[in-house]
Design an enzyme around this catalytic site. Structure first.
Site, PDB file in Angstrom:
ATOM      1  N   PRO A  80       0.818  -1.220   0.000  1.00  0.00           N
ATOM      2  CA  PRO A  80       0.000   0.000   0.000  1.00  0.00           C
ATOM      3  C   PRO A  80       0.853   1.272   0.000  1.00  0.00           C
ATOM      4  O   PRO A  80       0.341   2.338  -0.307  1.00  0.00           O
ATOM      5  CB  PRO A  80      -0.802  -0.098   1.303  1.00  0.00           C
ATOM      6  CG  PRO A  80      -0.706  -1.513   1.737  1.00  0.00           C
ATOM      7  CD  PRO A  80       0.600  -2.029   1.211  1.00  0.00           C
ATOM      8  N   GLU A 115       3.631  -8.335   8.388  1.00  0.00           N
ATOM      9  CA  GLU A 115       3.705  -6.865   8.349  1.00  0.00           C
ATOM     10  C   GLU A 115       4.467  -6.369   7.132  1.00  0.00           C
ATOM     11  O   GLU A 115       4.564  -5.163   6.911  1.00  0.00           O
ATOM     12  CB  GLU A 115       4.361  -6.317   9.624  1.00  0.00           C
ATOM     13  CG  GLU A 115       3.676  -6.729  10.914  1.00  0.00           C
ATOM     14  CD  GLU A 115       2.160  -6.557  10.861  1.00  0.00           C
ATOM     15  OE1 GLU A 115       1.722  -5.425  10.603  1.00  0.00           O
ATOM     16  OE2 GLU A 115       1.445  -7.535  11.078  1.00  0.00           O
ATOM     17  N   ARG A 135      -2.481  -9.878 -20.546  1.00  0.00           N
ATOM     18  CA  ARG A 135      -3.458  -9.733 -21.625  1.00  0.00           C
ATOM     19  C   ARG A 135      -2.995  -8.752 -22.690  1.00  0.00           C
ATOM     20  O   ARG A 135      -3.551  -8.728 -23.791  1.00  0.00           O
ATOM     21  CB  ARG A 135      -4.830  -9.320 -21.065  1.00  0.00           C
ATOM     22  CG  ARG A 135      -4.846  -7.958 -20.424  1.00  0.00           C
ATOM     23  CD  ARG A 135      -6.150  -7.681 -19.704  1.00  0.00           C
ATOM     24  NE  ARG A 135      -7.280  -7.496 -20.599  1.00  0.00           N
ATOM     25  CZ  ARG A 135      -7.497  -6.392 -21.314  1.00  0.00           C
ATOM     26  NH1 ARG A 135      -6.667  -5.380 -21.237  1.00  0.00           N
ATOM     27  NH2 ARG A 135      -8.545  -6.290 -22.092  1.00  0.00           N
ATOM     28  N   ASP A 187     -10.448  -0.910 -24.720  1.00  0.00           N
ATOM     29  CA  ASP A 187     -10.639  -1.002 -23.276  1.00  0.00           C
ATOM     30  C   ASP A 187     -10.890   0.340 -22.613  1.00  0.00           C
ATOM     31  O   ASP A 187     -10.435   1.358 -23.102  1.00  0.00           O
ATOM     32  CB  ASP A 187      -9.387  -1.589 -22.615  1.00  0.00           C
ATOM     33  CG  ASP A 187      -9.195  -3.041 -22.973  1.00  0.00           C
ATOM     34  OD1 ASP A 187     -10.189  -3.684 -23.316  1.00  0.00           O
ATOM     35  OD2 ASP A 187      -8.049  -3.507 -22.904  1.00  0.00           O
TER      36      ASP A 187
END
Ligand code: 4HQ
Length: 266
Positions: A89, A116, A154, A169
């Site tokens: 994150p 962690e 992809r 897309d």
């Protein structure tokens, strides 16, 4: 392209990469996904991969040694330098732009942390880039790695059929996708918009672009703020906004009705 994943769950990562478009890309040898388990490189009898966090407090940290050994073997099996990505994150947010750039590299490695996370010294010395798939907390980097494998896989040349072509897309033009419909044309849930049945390809292209612009304006105005629209797009978005304002007004109860409701309520 080759993607190496360093993970405590190598079977899970292999299974993720075995399905759908990405699985087919591997069968076609457009993509190769390999997984390395740091536990295989732990040297103690317990095959320890984690340790208590220095400074105290709850939680464990992934140890330098097994990860360094796994990365060393992985790098030695590569003829070229490997671009190593750590999922967390704290990383930069993954975007389609970044996905497109990664898809052009011959080889990347995805380092997946559990607990962690990974000892900061290993990150500083072995990792080229830290990426986050979104502002939420996962229990490990594996799902982030699976997201990168899917999005990058992809895009490999030949992975998509013509019908799935990547240029159409969402985000490939910086906008959200337009709505899609299939038969039946008439259904209890509603009708397919008439223009899509007209055979007028120019009109269909304009309708789709207008829907993309309108939905981006309604749902992701941050994306619109990031790009300059050309004259056609500005005109189509203006049209969408005028129609939207008109529909909104038609749905809003008029002042007159409010008065009637007030009478009923008192
Ligand atoms: N984690 N984007 C904590 C994430 C994550 C994310 C992976 C949880 C790393 C140690 N990874 N571990 N968000 O939440 O990529």
């Amino acid at each position: 392209m080759r993607i190496d994943v360093v993970t405590l769950f190598p079977d899970f990562m292999r299974q993720c990469a075995a399905v759908g478009v990405v699985g087919r890309a591997q069968q076609r040898e457009l993509l190769q996904v390999e997984a390395w388990n740091p536990r295989d490189y732990a040297t103690d009898n317990y095959r320890t991969v984690d340790g208590r966090t220095c400074g105290g407090g709850p939680g464990m940290v992934m140890l330098i040694e097994p990860l360094r050994a796994a990365l060393k073997v992985m790098r030695e099996a590569a003829p070229e330098p490997v671009h190593v990505i750590y999922l967390s994150p704290q990383g930069a947010r993954l975007t389609q732009g970044r996905v497109e750039a990664l898809a052009k590299l011959p080889r990347i490695a995805l380092l997946c942390g559990r607990y962690e996370g990974v000892d900061e010294r290993l990150l500083a010395h072995e990792v080229d880039e830290e990426l986050s798939i979104g502002d939420y907390v996962l229990s490990g980097g594996e799902l982030g790695a699976a997201v990168i494998i899917d999005a990058v896989g992809r895009l490999q040349d030949g992975a998509l059929n013509d019908a799935q072509s990547a240029e159409q897309d969402s985000f490939s033009n910086g906008l959200l996708d337009c709505p899609h419909y299939a038969r039946p044309v008439h259904d209890a849930l509603g009708d397919v918009p008439e223009v899509l049945l007209s055979g007028d390809h120019a009109a269909i292209r304009r309708w789709r672009l207008k829907q993309s612009l309108g939905r981006t304006w309604l749902r992701r105005p941050d994306l619109l703020a990031q790009r300059a629209l050309d004259a056609e797009s500005r005109a189509l978005l203006d049209e969408f906004r005028r129609e939207y304002a008109r529909e909104e007004q038609a749905q809003r109860p008029s002042r007159q009705n409010d008065a009637v409701n007030d009478d009923r309520n008192h």
